[in-house]
Design an enzyme around this catalytic site. Structure first.
Site, PDB file in Angstrom:
ATOM      1  N   HIS A  44      -6.738  -9.251  -4.137  1.00 28.47           N
ATOM      2  CA  HIS A  44      -7.561  -8.694  -2.840  1.00 28.47           C
ATOM      3  C   HIS A  44      -7.391  -7.139  -2.919  1.00 28.47           C
ATOM      4  O   HIS A  44      -8.331  -6.386  -2.376  1.00 28.47           O
ATOM      5  CB  HIS A  44      -6.573  -9.328  -1.295  1.00 28.47           C
ATOM      6  CG  HIS A  44      -7.676 -11.108  -0.801  1.00 28.47           C
ATOM      7  ND1 HIS A  44      -8.587 -11.286  -0.673  1.00 28.47           N
ATOM      8  CD2 HIS A  44      -6.649 -11.375  -0.755  1.00 28.47           C
ATOM      9  CE1 HIS A  44      -8.614 -12.814  -0.706  1.00 28.47           C
ATOM     10  NE2 HIS A  44      -7.548 -13.068  -1.291  1.00 28.47           N
ATOM     11  N   ASP A  81       4.893  -7.663 -18.229  1.00 28.15           N
ATOM     12  CA  ASP A  81       5.340  -6.826 -18.818  1.00 28.15           C
ATOM     13  C   ASP A  81       5.400  -5.326 -18.236  1.00 28.15           C
ATOM     14  O   ASP A  81       6.075  -4.325 -18.615  1.00 28.15           O
ATOM     15  CB  ASP A  81       4.164  -6.350 -20.048  1.00 28.15           C
ATOM     16  CG  ASP A  81       4.189  -7.698 -21.156  1.00 28.15           C
ATOM     17  OD1 ASP A  81       5.534  -8.488 -21.264  1.00 28.15           O
ATOM     18  OD2 ASP A  81       3.678  -7.930 -22.059  1.00 28.15           O
ATOM     19  N   ASP A 171      -5.534 -18.362   4.450  1.00 24.02           N
ATOM     20  CA  ASP A 171      -5.568 -18.975   3.472  1.00 24.02           C
ATOM     21  C   ASP A 171      -5.386 -20.402   3.723  1.00 24.02           C
ATOM     22  O   ASP A 171      -6.765 -21.292   3.795  1.00 24.02           O
ATOM     23  CB  ASP A 171      -5.905 -18.222   2.272  1.00 24.02           C
ATOM     24  CG  ASP A 171      -6.034 -17.673   1.940  1.00 24.02           C
ATOM     25  OD1 ASP A 171      -7.668 -17.518   1.928  1.00 24.02           O
ATOM     26  OD2 ASP A 171      -5.912 -16.731   1.004  1.00 24.02           O
TER      27      ASP A 171
HETATM   28  C1  3PY Z   1      -2.455 -15.464   3.073  1.00 22.01           C
HETATM   29  O1  3PY Z   1      -2.992 -15.360   4.232  1.00 22.01           O
HETATM   30  O2  3PY Z   1      -3.368 -16.271   2.626  1.00 22.01           O
HETATM   31  C2  3PY Z   1      -1.928 -14.566   1.941  1.00 22.01           C
HETATM   32  O3  3PY Z   1      -2.402 -14.913   1.552  1.00 22.01           O
HETATM   33  C3  3PY Z   1      -1.484 -13.558   3.051  1.00 22.01           C
HETATM   34  O4  3PY Z   1      -0.602 -12.845   1.316  1.00 22.01           O
HETATM   35 MG    MG Z   2      -4.068 -16.266   0.792  1.00 27.89          MG
END
Ligand code: 3PY
Ligand code: MG
Length: 249
Positions: A44, A81, A171
């Site tokens: 993000h 890397d 998420d």
């Molecule tokens: C989320 O809470 O979706 C995340 O990816 C936090 O890092």
């Molecule tokens: Mg997330």
């Protein structure tokens, strides 16, 4: 020392924060501020994978895990890397994806990581040294952050070479139909189930918390092997808003 490498859990839990800004001073100031580890965000955030080597040069001995933009071999190669202590792959939902990530992230005989020369290899000065120790000193971490990932958790945790799980509650809440409502009982139950399953499987588990208060209030806080609190941009925005709010408000 590999990171995350700690089962049973550390006390206190190693705390880091999410770095999204590509200015090397941001990563450096997080180190100076005392982060135990760094979550460098190429999913993000505004950091592009080719910038990683220059950014990570400022981290000293603080471990850094790089969140990949997506599950892709090219991303795995570039992140490792560049000399990080591990990768975090967002939204992993099945064991096959974990197997692929481990394969791309580990040199033979554990996997088929492609051989390049980057900051991780001392730009060639420590080429054979990195090849010899990288499988031990770097971790493949997957994010569980969807209902599908939670459903397939047992088979995900059983994949050899998995170095850790990182829970993305935001998420996860979205996939459960309540985006951003991470304190909803169903989301909290799902998070707790992931934490407990990781503990049972002996897989290190970390989680994101929006604030220090959220971490302190979490019933599972002492069970975590690592945690990330907050995001660089949000810290800046809230500090500026606090400092410039009208007097008396
Ligand atoms: C989320 O809470 O979706 C995340 O990816 C936090 O890092
Ligand atoms: Mg997330």
């Amino acid at each position: 020392m590999p990171f995350p490498a700690v089962v049973p859990p550390h006390s206190p839990v190693p705390l880091g924060t999410i770095v999204t800004m590509p200015d090397p001073r941001v990563l450096e100031l997080c180190v100076l501020a005392g982060c135990d580890w760094l979550f460098v965000d190429c999913e993000h955030g505004a950091i592009a994978l080719p910038q990683l080597g220059a950014l990570l040069a400022g981290k000293g001995s603080t471990p850094a895990l790089v969140r990949l933009p997506a599950d892709d071999e090219q991303h795995v190669k570039q992140a490792l890397d560049a000399g990080c202590e591990g990768i975090i792959c967002p939204r992993v939902e099945d064991a096959e994806t974990v197997r692929r990530l481990v394969d791309h992230g580990k040199y033979p005989p554990l996997g088929s990581r492609s051989v390049g020369i980057g900051r991780a290899h001392g730009y060639g000065l420590n080429f054979s040294g990195h090849l010899a120790e990288a499988n031990e000193s770097t971790s493949v971490v997957v994010q569980i952050e969807s209902e599908e990932g939670v459903r397939n958790l047992d088979e995900i945790l059983a994949v050899p070479g998995l170095g850790g799980v990182f829970i993305g509650p935001y998420d996860l809440s979205g996939s459960m139909g309540v985006p951003g409502q991470v304190e909803t009982p169903a989301v909290r139950r799902a998070v707790r189930h992931v934490v407990d399953s990781c503990k049972e499987a002996g897989v290190p588990v970390g989680q994101f918390f929006g604030t220090r208060a959220a971490f302190d209030a979490a019933e599972s806080r002492d069970l975590h092997d690592f945690a990330a609190i907050g995001i660089d941009t949000v810290f800046l925005a809230t500090a500026v808003a606090d400092a410039t709010r009208p007097s008396g408000s």
